[in-house]
Design a protein around this motif. Structure first.
Motif, PDB file in Angstrom:
ATOM      1  N   ALA A   1      -6.069 -10.356  20.359  1.00 43.61           N
ATOM      2  CA  ALA A   1      -6.009  -9.844  21.562  1.00 43.61           C
ATOM      3  C   ALA A   1      -5.066 -10.784  22.502  1.00 43.61           C
ATOM      4  N   GLY A   2      -5.196 -12.057  22.280  1.00 47.46           N
ATOM      5  CA  GLY A   2      -4.567 -12.889  23.122  1.00 47.46           C
ATOM      6  C   GLY A   2      -2.942 -12.868  22.648  1.00 47.46           C
ATOM      7  N   ILE A   3      -2.446 -12.733  21.645  1.00 50.84           N
ATOM      8  CA  ILE A   3      -1.010 -12.318  21.385  1.00 50.84           C
ATOM      9  C   ILE A   3      -0.596 -11.005  21.790  1.00 50.84           C
ATOM     10  N   MET A   4      -1.499  -9.989  21.765  1.00 50.63           N
ATOM     11  CA  MET A   4      -1.116  -8.737  22.089  1.00 50.63           C
ATOM     12  C   MET A   4      -0.808  -8.644  23.801  1.00 50.63           C
ATOM     13  N   ILE A   5      -2.126  -9.101  24.438  1.00 54.37           N
ATOM     14  CA  ILE A   5      -1.880  -9.080  25.973  1.00 54.37           C
ATOM     15  C   ILE A   5      -1.117 -10.192  26.565  1.00 54.37           C
ATOM     16  N   SER A   6      -0.886 -11.408  25.829  1.00 60.88           N
ATOM     17  CA  SER A   6       0.264 -12.064  26.305  1.00 60.88           C
ATOM     18  C   SER A   6       1.550 -11.721  26.223  1.00 60.88           C
ATOM     19  N   GLN A   7       1.857 -10.940  24.983  1.00 65.83           N
ATOM     20  CA  GLN A   7       3.119 -10.302  24.868  1.00 65.83           C
ATOM     21  C   GLN A   7       3.402  -9.429  25.982  1.00 65.83           C
ATOM     22  N   TRP A   8       2.407  -8.344  26.372  1.00 64.93           N
ATOM     23  CA  TRP A   8       2.420  -7.300  27.290  1.00 64.93           C
ATOM     24  C   TRP A   8       2.525  -7.795  28.546  1.00 64.93           C
ATOM     25  N   LEU A   9       1.912  -8.905  29.100  1.00 66.85           N
ATOM     26  CA  LEU A   9       1.929  -9.498  30.260  1.00 66.85           C
ATOM     27  C   LEU A   9       3.263 -10.345  30.496  1.00 66.85           C
ATOM     28  N   ALA A  10       3.912 -10.872  29.329  1.00 68.79           N
ATOM     29  CA  ALA A  10       5.014 -11.507  29.418  1.00 68.79           C
ATOM     30  C   ALA A  10       6.344 -10.602  29.763  1.00 68.79           C
ATOM     31  N   HIS A  11       6.126  -9.339  29.155  1.00 66.90           N
ATOM     32  CA  HIS A  11       6.968  -8.280  29.055  1.00 66.90           C
ATOM     33  C   HIS A  11       7.221  -7.806  30.646  1.00 66.90           C
ATOM     34  N   HIS A  12       6.014  -7.786  31.481  1.00 70.93           N
ATOM     35  CA  HIS A  12       6.123  -7.136  32.688  1.00 70.93           C
ATOM     36  C   HIS A  12       6.622  -8.373  33.853  1.00 70.93           C
ATOM     37  N   SER A  13       6.040  -9.623  33.337  1.00 72.62           N
ATOM     38  CA  SER A  13       6.688 -10.799  34.138  1.00 72.62           C
ATOM     39  C   SER A  13       8.204 -11.048  34.167  1.00 72.62           C
ATOM     40  N   ASP A  14       8.658 -10.615  32.893  1.00 73.29           N
ATOM     41  CA  ASP A  14      10.147 -10.897  32.715  1.00 73.29           C
ATOM     42  C   ASP A  14      10.952  -9.735  33.516  1.00 73.29           C
ATOM     43  N   ARG A  15      10.234  -8.627  33.285  1.00 73.85           N
ATOM     44  CA  ARG A  15      10.738  -7.491  34.210  1.00 73.85           C
ATOM     45  C   ARG A  15      11.005  -7.478  35.705  1.00 73.85           C
ATOM     46  N   GLY A  16      10.598  -8.656  36.262  1.00 75.88           N
ATOM     47  CA  GLY A  16      10.570  -8.709  37.729  1.00 75.88           C
ATOM     48  C   GLY A  16       9.559  -8.823  38.556  1.00 75.88           C
ATOM     49  N   SER A  17       8.185  -8.838  37.944  1.00 79.82           N
ATOM     50  CA  SER A  17       6.958  -8.832  38.328  1.00 79.82           C
ATOM     51  C   SER A  17       6.659 -10.258  39.227  1.00 79.82           C
ATOM     52  N   ALA A  18       5.781 -10.155  40.196  1.00 85.62           N
ATOM     53  CA  ALA A  18       5.658 -11.720  40.870  1.00 85.62           C
ATOM     54  C   ALA A  18       4.963 -12.480  39.941  1.00 85.62           C
ATOM     55  N   ARG A  19       5.684 -13.631  39.477  1.00 85.28           N
ATOM     56  CA  ARG A  19       5.244 -14.428  38.400  1.00 85.28           C
ATOM     57  C   ARG A  19       4.004 -15.103  39.082  1.00 85.28           C
ATOM     58  N   LYS A  20       4.080 -15.720  40.403  1.00 84.34           N
ATOM     59  CA  LYS A  20       2.936 -16.229  40.969  1.00 84.34           C
ATOM     60  C   LYS A  20       1.399 -15.434  41.063  1.00 84.34           C
ATOM     61  N   ARG A  21       1.765 -14.389  41.371  1.00 82.77           N
ATOM     62  CA  ARG A  21       0.629 -13.378  41.406  1.00 82.77           C
ATOM     63  C   ARG A  21       0.146 -13.274  40.057  1.00 82.77           C
ATOM     64  N   LEU A  22       1.058 -13.370  38.974  1.00 85.06           N
ATOM     65  CA  LEU A  22       0.506 -13.104  37.671  1.00 85.06           C
ATOM     66  C   LEU A  22      -0.421 -14.279  37.318  1.00 85.06           C
ATOM     67  N   ILE A  23      -0.010 -15.458  37.838  1.00 86.72           N
ATOM     68  CA  ILE A  23      -0.552 -16.739  37.286  1.00 86.72           C
ATOM     69  C   ILE A  23      -2.029 -16.820  38.180  1.00 86.72           C
ATOM     70  N   ILE A  24      -2.008 -16.326  39.539  1.00 85.94           N
ATOM     71  CA  ILE A  24      -3.161 -16.139  40.191  1.00 85.94           C
ATOM     72  C   ILE A  24      -4.127 -15.349  39.373  1.00 85.94           C
ATOM     73  N   TYR A  25      -3.744 -14.188  39.008  1.00 87.10           N
ATOM     74  CA  TYR A  25      -4.539 -13.197  38.263  1.00 87.10           C
ATOM     75  C   TYR A  25      -5.220 -13.673  37.184  1.00 87.10           C
ATOM     76  N   CYS A  26      -4.353 -14.406  36.277  1.00 85.46           N
ATOM     77  CA  CYS A  26      -4.610 -15.110  34.968  1.00 85.46           C
ATOM     78  C   CYS A  26      -5.921 -16.301  35.175  1.00 85.46           C
ATOM     79  N   CYS A  27      -5.449 -16.878  36.479  1.00 86.73           N
ATOM     80  CA  CYS A  27      -6.560 -17.887  36.708  1.00 86.73           C
ATOM     81  C   CYS A  27      -7.937 -17.257  37.180  1.00 86.73           C
ATOM     82  N   LEU A  28      -7.680 -16.256  38.001  1.00 88.68           N
ATOM     83  CA  LEU A  28      -8.933 -15.495  38.221  1.00 88.68           C
ATOM     84  C   LEU A  28      -9.729 -15.067  37.030  1.00 88.68           C
ATOM     85  N   ALA A  29      -9.090 -14.544  36.096  1.00 82.44           N
ATOM     86  CA  ALA A  29      -9.609 -13.952  34.927  1.00 82.44           C
ATOM     87  C   ALA A  29     -10.431 -15.188  34.059  1.00 82.44           C
TER      88      ALA A  29
END
Length: 143
Positions: free
Chosen positions: A60-88
């Motif tokens: 699951a770690g490999i699959m989800i990190s690849q999916w989140l990395a794909h969305h992050s590289d497409r221009g999503s807000a990286r800071k927001r992603l880090i905050i959501y990951c830390c909240l998780a």
């Protein structure tokens, strides 16, 4: 004078970046090093279920990190992603503190852990993208 103030800002940003990275890495290392003992002693999972837990966590770690990395590289807000990951990660810690049901820990714990583990790799490109968005020729990390 401007150069000195710029160096102080860069040093504080570098220091904050390194502290956050260190604390996140330490938290992950402490949690995963004691997880098998927690599963065996408190959850009363047998060795096969502990292996299933770690296998599911890795896949699951490999699959989800690849999916989140794909969305992050497409221009999503990286800071927001880090905050959501830390909240998780925070929610995962609360779940493990309050719950002793193996199957709930397997499903929700692995999901939250997979999301939380994406925070550390997301830190690495953050200084460069921040410097690029501010149109500065520097990064937070020293060369």
């Amino acid at each position: 004078m401007k150069l000195l103030s710029l160096m102080k800002q860069s040093d504080s940003a570098s220091f904050a970046f390194l502290v956050v990275t260190f604390l996140t890495g330490t938290a992950i290392a402490l949690q995963f090093s004691t997880l098998s003992l927690f599963l065996a002693n408190d959850v009363h999972a047998n060795p096969l279920l502990i292996g299933v837990f770690y296998t599911a966590n890795a896949v699951a770690g490999i699959m989800i990190s690849q999916w989140l990395a794909h969305h992050s590289d497409r221009g999503s807000a990286r800071k927001r992603l880090i905050i959501y990951c830390c909240l998780a990660g925070t929610l995962m810690s609360i779940l493990f503190a309050l719950n002793r049901n193996f199957w709930i820990l397997l499903i929700l714990g692995v999901l939250l852990s997979s999301i939380a583990s994406t925070a550390s790799p997301s830190y690495l490109p953050l200084p460069e993208s921040t410097a690029n968005s501010n149109k500065k020729a520097q990064t937070c990390l020293p060369p």
